[in-house]
Design an enzyme around this catalytic site. Structure first.
Site, short mmCIF file in Angstrom:
data_model
loop_
_atom_site.label_atom_id
_atom_site.label_comp_id
_atom_site.label_asym_id
_atom_site.label_seq_id
_atom_site.Cartn_x
_atom_site.Cartn_y
_atom_site.Cartn_z
N GLU A 1 0.81 -1.22 0.00
CA GLU A 1 0.00 0.00 0.00
C GLU A 1 0.84 1.27 0.00
O GLU A 1 0.49 2.25 -0.66
CB GLU A 1 -0.97 -0.01 1.19
CG GLU A 1 -2.25 -0.81 0.96
CD GLU A 1 -2.08 -2.31 1.10
OE1 GLU A 1 -0.98 -2.74 1.54
OE2 GLU A 1 -3.00 -3.07 0.77
N HIS B 1 -12.35 -4.08 8.29
CA HIS B 1 -12.75 -3.88 6.90
C HIS B 1 -14.06 -3.09 6.80
O HIS B 1 -14.81 -3.27 5.84
CB HIS B 1 -12.94 -5.23 6.18
CG HIS B 1 -11.66 -5.90 5.79
ND1 HIS B 1 -10.80 -6.43 6.69
CD2 HIS B 1 -11.10 -6.12 4.57
CE1 HIS B 1 -9.77 -6.97 6.05
NE2 HIS B 1 -9.93 -6.79 4.77
C1 LIG Z 1 -2.99 -4.56 3.88
C2 LIG Z 1 -3.93 -5.33 3.08
N1 LIG Z 1 -3.93 -5.19 1.75
C3 LIG Z 1 -4.80 -5.87 0.99
C4 LIG Z 1 -5.70 -6.73 1.58
C5 LIG Z 1 -6.71 -7.48 0.73
N2 LIG Z 1 -6.28 -8.86 0.66
C6 LIG Z 1 -6.71 -9.77 1.54
S1 LIG Z 1 -5.98 -11.25 1.31
C7 LIG Z 1 -5.09 -10.68 0.02
C8 LIG Z 1 -4.19 -11.61 -0.72
C9 LIG Z 1 -3.22 -12.27 0.18
O1 LIG Z 1 -2.47 -13.16 -0.54
P1 LIG Z 1 -1.55 -14.21 0.19
O2 LIG Z 1 -0.67 -13.48 1.15
O3 LIG Z 1 -0.86 -14.98 -0.87
O4 LIG Z 1 -2.52 -15.11 1.04
P2 LIG Z 1 -3.62 -16.12 0.52
O5 LIG Z 1 -4.88 -15.35 0.32
O6 LIG Z 1 -3.13 -16.75 -0.71
O7 LIG Z 1 -3.77 -17.08 1.65
C10 LIG Z 1 -5.35 -9.36 -0.22
C11 LIG Z 1 -4.75 -8.55 -1.30
C12 LIG Z 1 -5.68 -6.84 2.98
N3 LIG Z 1 -6.54 -7.59 3.62
N4 LIG Z 1 -4.77 -6.16 3.69
#
Ligand SMILES: Cc1ncc(C[n+]2csc(CCOP(=O)(O)OP(=O)(O)O)c2C)c(N)n1
Ligand SMILES: Cc1ncc(C[n+]2csc(CCOP(=O)(O)OP(=O)(O)O)c2C)c(N)n1
Ligand SMILES: [Mg+2]
Ligand SMILES: [Mg+2]
Lengths: 322, 336, 322, 336
Positions: free
Chosen positions: D70, D139
């Site tokens: 971010e 959220h």
């Molecule tokens: C700071 C932040 N940015 C964006 C999000 C939205 N978001 C939630 S999960 C995610 C993807 C996470 O990917 P990963 O770390 O690979 O975990 P996975 O979902 O594959 O378990 C995103 C972008 C968030 N919750 N928090």
């Protein structure tokens, strides 16, 4: 990458200007003439000048809290800088920014920055603009050894790789972040290896040698201009003064600064190298020295006598349009 | 009891609390100083010298320097607090909160609520606030309004050495996350401070002047301005209550509302930028809960809606000062 | 590191419990029974369970938005979890946290986390507490491949190295962060190499193989308990459902999920391995399956019939003391 | 003119502005979706589908996915803006601002001031706000008060499809950094939206109901609640001005003050937590600048000072709703 006589003279003049600018500020600050916090760049001149000599006026740089050197190397107006640091009307930022926020967008100098790690994301953005415009410009993000532990810097490096943005991350490793040693704060101790792990070429060079800095930068600039994406450059250099002015430097070794000035001084190195290669004569360099000192003196006089910013300046430039 | 500076009062408190409770730990950038250098540790003792001497007494595990990583500092404090420590961490300037607010806003402040109770997060983020040193736009700001907005965070704004020591002790001994805002311009001021430890309960304001014509609520350094104005006006026969809430969250609403009920006039002096700052917050409180007692428009003395300029003359014009506060009080009194 | 029969049974039971918990939630969510955003862990079970089997009840974990598996593996109460996810009284967090904030401090489970990258700094703190207490505990920070681009995660890794904190950074690389592929978002593509560049040992292993995960974790745990500082573990695994429930997964290859379920399923692997080695009989595993299904069924019934949180719960637990 | 959803109005605006000006670029997490996957790009089109179709039309250089970073997203927007682009970036939830606020607070918002003018930073941070989806404590939050506090930032809170399109266009074409808060619960609401482009000037409120008994100021989704209450009260012979300021910075102070001068009563409905939120901000404005016109205590309808609970019944109790607003208006009218 061969440097002609004009370039060499300019490089020396800029390094010397930075040095004398900072030496003079050190005195002026001691006299209580300068408001606020000031971080001097003395000792690191070859880095700013070596990097910026590889850039054009159109390229972008983002700087740090220790920004005077980067400003001068990027071609900012020296009397205007001095006025700014004195907080006077006619300063580069009309006295509203000061040492920590000095900037000149017309020179591609996107600002000193009081936030460690604040600059690298900006450089990624400027590089994206250059990429999209197809104008071949690059963006350089200056930072210190301490800044390389800030999350924003890692994010910027990764994003630059992902977007193949023409950014060059320059880490000026002067061994200290404030009063903490690099060996303590940087896990692994190897800044370049950390950059490399994000997937970009990472080069280390002697930051007190203008020529090494210049060459390493030229390589990175060429890669960036040709669509090859970001690079990281780490330069070992020395800081001559305290972190900020007024700080007693008790964490430094006995005689450390004197030894560095004696053995690692970039101006001395430069003089020796161009002398040995018979590129510039000592006399010509001495002439430049005199001109530089005159410039600094007149800049200080100009700053001292300049008027304060007008009262209404408090309220202007908050928005472009409300 | 002896005369101590605000700086020394804080330093003494840290020493005493570390002595008292082995779970109190201190970390942050350069809180020891000299780590990894030839000069050696504690070569410096904290950038503003607030943590001087701690490492020498309590050692590596309880007092340590960190890399420049504000998010990790605050986050580590929160995690350590959950796991039983009482961390007191330093964020050198509150201006850097934009880098690490998440760990206060979404983590530390919410654990107890999100987890349905049972989560203690006794941590203190010590930080600096305030303009007046020509430190310019990124090292002078007042953002305690943001943190005051966060349910679950406690926010402390000591205005004098006595409060600094007593509030900090209360923060360290509590079970909730706290931001402790030290005003850089107050480090040198002196006052009576007991040598022994003591605690000032959070949420209890301090009535620093008593009067009947108007109520002045002021925060942090502004308290001194308010007091000076009250003293000057008293010579003219105008007397004011001056309230230093000491903590913005919890807030001593009662003290403010009761005072306004007596005086009928409110002036708020605050160093936050005006929009959504503490001045309008207090005004909103009073206009909604003690409206019928108000005899005049509420007067707000704050900086303008601009960043903080570097040039000293502009910074001076930016800040609230005695003249501005006095004018506001006199206006509230209909030009008396 | 030899696993006894009890441990193997527990491991299987936990993996199966996670699987059935998530499969059932998938159905319940489809029926509109579950409020909010839910991220299912199905497919990744060997990772949570392999890691947590190497931990004690006293060790700490910090989890992610995809936290159910970590919870179950750390020993959290399953009916309590179900109630929490339904937003009911008696849930693990009294219905105030929900899927994204599920936690049980008594089990060392310091919370799922809605902020990508929110957890690792917390783990460093918990590890410092363990270090200071000298109780030999370690802290595990779970994260995904996407989280490894968040500045906070880099900061945490560097700080753990600097402080020699007993932290284990676990990266569950399921190939996606939301709808973006790991090959796009991770500069260099190599998560482990990035961790290693901070100066810690970094191991990659097959996350669908419980035994590989367990062994890699044991090694890291031992190092941490013995004062050897942090490690990084990267496990390649697969996610069976969408990023969050209700998301159509159009970014996935044709038949990708079916193929993964067919060839990479951790439960199938486990059954085959313990069968071949004659450690647990298929009959015993089948019995466990039945018990697990009963537990899930009764948990769902319990959650459905549980009362709503009382109205006053809105106002409690904001502060410990005001 | 045709009926469009709030979501489609925003999407249409992005398409039209990208068409109009080659310098408009869009980036953020999953704004294309599918980068680096077998399914391929735009397999998804933005998590909330706001950016659908952009990549297909404007290609890799102008529409791209970023890693989860971010700070780098917002910082890159600021740097790109300084260098001539007009970035429109997405931060999926404003709840994540604690990670990236520095780039708004200390960088984008201050360039023009710190540099003494001449710095244009035309960038828009699109983000989501608001509770009501059981998205729980991290959220669902409303933090536009923080950004409103920052001099140099403009803050937009469209409450309907028409405003969404016109305000976003104004933001994209301006020269200042803007945060554009989209209320998640409004994405589906529909309204008349011109097909052509148009601009709503920033700082001009919208008087959505006209009356003489009280003034209700409401933000974002709260405007709909205020309108419904005004309509219901009108049947009882109580008429209200309802003001949707549309932008909190700049704020249409004039419209609010003039209305209160007519009605003498003010009710503010806001979804921020109460301390230092918009409700007290507006109350402070009126209590200091239109006090003499007020006939009754100002009424503030906000959530309590708590995080946002997950359980739907608790979340419902947390949020302002029609019953609470109606009660507040009637109280302001002395129980009518
Ligand atoms: C700071 C932040 N940015 C964006 C999000 C939205 N978001 C939630 S999960 C995610 C993807 C996470 O990917 P990963 O770390 O690979 O975990 P996975 O979902 O594959 O378990 C995103 C972008 C968030 N919750 N928090
Ligand atoms: C975010 C942030 N954290 C901390 C500081 C205080 N600070 C200013 S400079 C500095 C050290 C920077 O070290 P380095 O990057 O090595 O640069 P150098 O000073 O050596 O040029 C610190 C900690 C700051 N300005 N910003
Ligand atoms: Mg350094
Ligand atoms: Mg993933």
């Amino acid at each position: 990458m061969q440097l002609n006589r004009d370039q060499l003279e300019r490089a020396y003049r800029q390094m010397k200007t930075i040095r004398e600018f900072e030496e003079r500020l050190h005195i002026e600050i001691g006299l209580g003439e300068i408001p606020g916090f000031t971080h001097l760049y003395a000792g690191q001149e070859a880095c700013a000048v070596g990097v910026c000599e590889a850039l054009t006026n159109e390229d972008y740089i983002v700087s740090t809290h220790r920004g005077h050197g980067h400003c001068i190397a990027k071609g900012c107006d020296v009397p205007g800088m001095m006025k700014e640091i004195y907080g006077k009307a006619g300063g580069l930022c009309d006295g509203k920014g000061g040492s920590m926020h000095i900037a000149d967008l017309n020179k591609g100098m996107l600002g000193a920055n009081g936030i460690v790690g604040g600059g690298p994301p900006l450089a990624v953005g400027a590089a994206i603009a250059a990429r999209n415009a197809g104008n071949g410009r690059v963006a350089v993000a200056f930072g210190g050894d301490g800044s390389c532990n800030q999350g924003t810097v890692f994010e910027a490096m990764n994003m630059a790789v992902v977007l193949k943005a023409p950014v060059i991350f320059v880490f000026e490793n002067n061994g200290y972040s404030e009063h903490t040693g690099v060996s303590y704060a940087v896990g692994s101790g190897d800044i370049s290896a950390r950059s490399a792990a994000f997937g970009m070429p990472a080069i280390k060079a002697d930051g007190s040698d203008f020529f090494s800095v210049y060459e390493a930068t030229c390589e990175a600039v060429e890669r960036a201009r040709n669509g090859g994406g970001p690079s990281s450059l780490e330069f070992a250099i020395c800081r001559y003064y305290g972190h900020a002015e007024g700080e007693p430097q008790r964490y430094r070794g006995k005689g450390e600064v004197a030894r560095l000035r004696e053995t690692m001084d970039c101006l001395t190195h430069f003089r020796r190298k161009v002398g040995e290669a018979q590129l510039l004569s000592p006399e010509r360099l001495d002439e430049i020295d005199v001109e530089v000192l005159e410039l600094i003196e007149s800049s200080v006089q100009g700053a001292r006598t300049a008027p304060l910013p007008p009262a209404e300046a408090l309220f202007t430039n908050v928005y472009n349009a409300y | 009891m002896s005369i101590k500076s605000y700086r020394d009062a804080i330093n003494e408190c840290l020493h005493q609390e570390m002595e008292r409770d082995v779970n109190v730990v201190v970390f942050g950038e350069d809180v020891v100083g000299g780590s990894g250098t030839e000069g050696g540790k504690e070569a410096i003792g904290g950038v503003f010298s607030l943590t001087a001497g701690l490492w020498g007494k309590y050692g590596d595990n309880r007092v340590f320097d960190t890399p420049i990583s504000e998010s990790a500092i605050v986050g580590a404090a929160a995690g350590a607090a959950l796991a039983g420590l009482r961390p007191v961490v330093e964020i050198m300037f509150s201006d850097f909160f934009g880098l690490c607010l998440d760990q206060m806003y979404n983590q530390a402040a919410k654990f107890n609520y999100m987890f349905g109770g049972g989560a203690k997060t006794p941590m203190v983020v010590r930080t600096t606030t305030g303009a007046g040193m020509s430190a310019a736009a990124q090292h002078s700001q007042s953002n305690y309004n943001w943190v005051t907005n966060i349910p679950g965070m406690k926010v402390l704004l000591p205005s004098n050495p006595y409060d600094a020591k007593g509030l900090l002790a209360a923060a360290i001994r509590g079970e909730d996350p706290v931001v402790f805002y030290e005003n850089k311009l107050l480090y040198g001021i002196k006052g009576e401070v007991p040598d022994d430890t003591y605690v000032i309960p959070l949420g209890k304001g301090n009535l620093t002047r008593q009067g009947k014509d108007a109520t002045i609520v002021a925060f942090s350094r502004m308290v001194h301005i308010a007091n000076a104005v009250a003293d000057r006006l008293a010579a003219d026969g105008i007397t004011c209550d001056v309230i230093d809430p000491r903590t913005t969250s919890p807030l001593d609403e009662e003290m403010i509302l009761e005072s306004v009920q007596e005086t009928g006039r409110l002036i708020v002096v605050d160093e936050c930028n005006p929009r959504c700052g503490l001045a309008r917050d207090i005004a909103g409180l009073v206009a909604s809960q003690a409206f019928e007692f108000l005899d005049a428009p509420i007067k707000l003395v704050t900086p303008p809606h601009t960043p903080i300029p570097f040039a000293p003359n502009l910074e001076h014009a930016y800040l609230p000062n005695e003249a501005k506060v006095e004018a506001a009080v006199r206006e509230a009194l209909g030009g008396r």
